[in-house]
Scaffold this motif. Structure first.
Motif, PDB file in Angstrom:
ATOM      1  N   ALA A  13       0.838  -1.207   0.000  1.00 17.44           N
ATOM      2  CA  ALA A  13       0.000   0.000   0.000  1.00 17.44           C
ATOM      3  C   ALA A  13       0.875   1.260   0.000  1.00 17.44           C
ATOM      4  N   VAL A  14       1.901   1.274   0.812  1.00 17.75           N
ATOM      5  CA  VAL A  14       2.797   2.438   0.883  1.00 17.75           C
ATOM      6  C   VAL A  14       3.412   2.714  -0.488  1.00 17.75           C
ATOM      7  N   ALA A  15       3.701   1.663  -1.236  1.00 11.56           N
ATOM      8  CA  ALA A  15       4.347   1.814  -2.548  1.00 11.56           C
ATOM      9  C   ALA A  15       3.504   2.618  -3.533  1.00 11.56           C
ATOM     10  N   VAL A  16       2.185   2.661  -3.346  1.00 16.38           N
ATOM     11  CA  VAL A  16       1.341   3.407  -4.286  1.00 16.38           C
ATOM     12  C   VAL A  16       0.852   4.745  -3.724  1.00 16.38           C
ATOM     13  N   LEU A  17       1.273   5.091  -2.510  1.00 16.44           N
ATOM     14  CA  LEU A  17       0.963   6.418  -1.974  1.00 16.44           C
ATOM     15  C   LEU A  17       1.632   7.453  -2.869  1.00 16.44           C
ATOM     16  N   ASN A  18       0.840   8.368  -3.400  1.00 14.46           N
ATOM     17  CA  ASN A  18       1.383   9.395  -4.278  1.00 14.46           C
ATOM     18  C   ASN A  18       0.455  10.604  -4.234  1.00 14.46           C
ATOM     19  N   PRO A  19       0.472  11.344  -3.108  1.00 17.11           N
ATOM     20  CA  PRO A  19      -0.446  12.473  -2.972  1.00 17.11           C
ATOM     21  C   PRO A  19      -0.270  13.505  -4.088  1.00 17.11           C
ATOM     22  N   HIS A  20      -1.405  14.005  -4.571  1.00 14.51           N
ATOM     23  CA  HIS A  20      -1.415  14.998  -5.643  1.00 14.51           C
ATOM     24  C   HIS A  20      -2.434  16.063  -5.256  1.00 14.51           C
ATOM     25  N   LEU A  21      -1.973  17.286  -5.114  1.00 17.47           N
ATOM     26  CA  LEU A  21      -2.827  18.387  -4.685  1.00 17.47           C
ATOM     27  C   LEU A  21      -3.426  19.099  -5.890  1.00 17.47           C
ATOM     28  N   VAL A  22      -4.757  19.239  -5.877  1.00 17.49           N
ATOM     29  CA  VAL A  22      -5.475  20.005  -6.896  1.00 17.49           C
ATOM     30  C   VAL A  22      -6.386  20.963  -6.133  1.00 17.49           C
ATOM     31  N   GLY A  23      -6.052  22.235  -6.148  1.00 18.02           N
ATOM     32  CA  GLY A  23      -6.812  23.185  -5.335  1.00 18.02           C
ATOM     33  C   GLY A  23      -6.655  22.827  -3.873  1.00 18.02           C
ATOM     34  N   ASP A  24      -7.777  22.624  -3.196  1.00 18.29           N
ATOM     35  CA  ASP A  24      -7.708  22.234  -1.794  1.00 18.29           C
ATOM     36  C   ASP A  24      -7.965  20.735  -1.598  1.00 18.29           C
ATOM     37  N   ARG A  25      -7.941  19.952  -2.656  1.00 16.44           N
ATOM     38  CA  ARG A  25      -8.211  18.516  -2.599  1.00 16.44           C
ATOM     39  C   ARG A  25      -6.924  17.738  -2.829  1.00 16.44           C
ATOM     40  N   ILE A  26      -6.791  16.637  -2.108  1.00 16.08           N
ATOM     41  CA  ILE A  26      -5.621  15.774  -2.264  1.00 16.08           C
ATOM     42  C   ILE A  26      -6.092  14.418  -2.779  1.00 16.08           C
ATOM     43  N   PHE A  27      -5.492  13.978  -3.856  1.00 15.71           N
ATOM     44  CA  PHE A  27      -5.765  12.649  -4.405  1.00 15.71           C
ATOM     45  C   PHE A  27      -4.599  11.732  -4.037  1.00 15.71           C
ATOM     46  N   GLY A  28      -4.884  10.484  -3.755  1.00  9.13           N
ATOM     47  CA  GLY A  28      -3.835   9.496  -3.547  1.00  9.13           C
ATOM     48  C   GLY A  28      -3.090   9.586  -2.236  1.00  9.13           C
ATOM     49  N   ASP A  29      -3.652  10.275  -1.236  1.00  6.28           N
ATOM     50  CA  ASP A  29      -2.948  10.366   0.043  1.00  6.28           C
ATOM     51  C   ASP A  29      -3.291   9.210   0.981  1.00  6.28           C
ATOM     52  N   VAL A  30      -4.252   8.390   0.618  1.00  5.65           N
ATOM     53  CA  VAL A  30      -4.540   7.131   1.315  1.00  5.65           C
ATOM     54  C   VAL A  30      -4.452   6.040   0.268  1.00  5.65           C
ATOM     55  N   ALA A  31      -3.790   4.943   0.636  1.00  7.43           N
ATOM     56  CA  ALA A  31      -3.650   3.807  -0.277  1.00  7.43           C
ATOM     57  C   ALA A  31      -4.086   2.534   0.429  1.00  7.43           C
ATOM     58  N   SER A  32      -4.509   1.571  -0.361  1.00  6.89           N
ATOM     59  CA  SER A  32      -4.953   0.294   0.179  1.00  6.89           C
ATOM     60  C   SER A  32      -4.324  -0.842  -0.605  1.00  6.89           C
ATOM     61  N   ALA A  33      -4.103  -1.945   0.089  1.00  4.59           N
ATOM     62  CA  ALA A  33      -3.660  -3.184  -0.555  1.00  4.59           C
ATOM     63  C   ALA A  33      -4.473  -4.314   0.045  1.00  4.59           C
ATOM     64  N   LEU A  34      -4.807  -5.272  -0.794  1.00  7.50           N
ATOM     65  CA  LEU A  34      -5.530  -6.447  -0.323  1.00  7.50           C
ATOM     66  C   LEU A  34      -4.945  -7.684  -0.980  1.00  7.50           C
TER      67      LEU A  34
END
Length: 137
Positions: A13-34
């Motif tokens: 899961a940590v390997a795919v953490l890749n936060p991306h800020l757009v305005g006041d929103r963050i994409f990819g700051d939480v990741a999951s693996a199963l």
């Protein structure tokens, strides 16, 4: 081969953490693996939108799993890195994710949810009222 360690899934899961800020929103700051009952690992990240159409990291990982025609989750984890980008935190699934995991396959009540390096819980313990209610007399 579902015997992957908690640390293995946390690192996936940590390997795919890749936060991306757009305005006041963050994409990819939480990741999951199963890992599925067949031993395959799937990962995903959250998408946070202002319109409420986003989704949790668990949803993304589960969508990848279902796309691959699998439905039974042996073990799942979600992670978040703090704002200083120093420490990784394991985060429990929200209520929506808990119900989502259950609805993908009823057998997922036995999914092992990673809550820390050495701490897990079965989904059924985190989502105890899973039977449809009985009618009143």
């Amino acid at each position: 081969m579902t015997s992957r360690s908690n640390d293995d899934l946390i690192e996936a899961a940590v390997a795919v953490l890749n936060p991306h800020l757009v305005g006041d929103r963050i994409f990819g700051d939480v990741a999951s693996a199963l890992i599925t009952d067949a031993g395959n690992v799937y990962v995903g990240v959250c998408i946070d939108t202002t319109s409420g159409t986003g989704f949790c990291a668990e949803h993304a990982a589960i969508a990848a799993m279902v796309t691959a025609r699998e439905h039974k989750i042996a073990k799942i984890v979600a992670v978040w890195r703090d704002d200083n980008k120093a420490k990784v935190h394991v985060v429990p699934p929200c209520g929506r994710c808990r119900e989502f995991i259950h609805q993908i396959d009823p057998a997922n009540l036995d999914t092992e949810v990673i809550l820390g390096r050495d701490r897990t819980s079965k989904l059924r313990e985190l989502l105890p009222a899973t039977d449809w209610p009985a009618p009143l007399d």
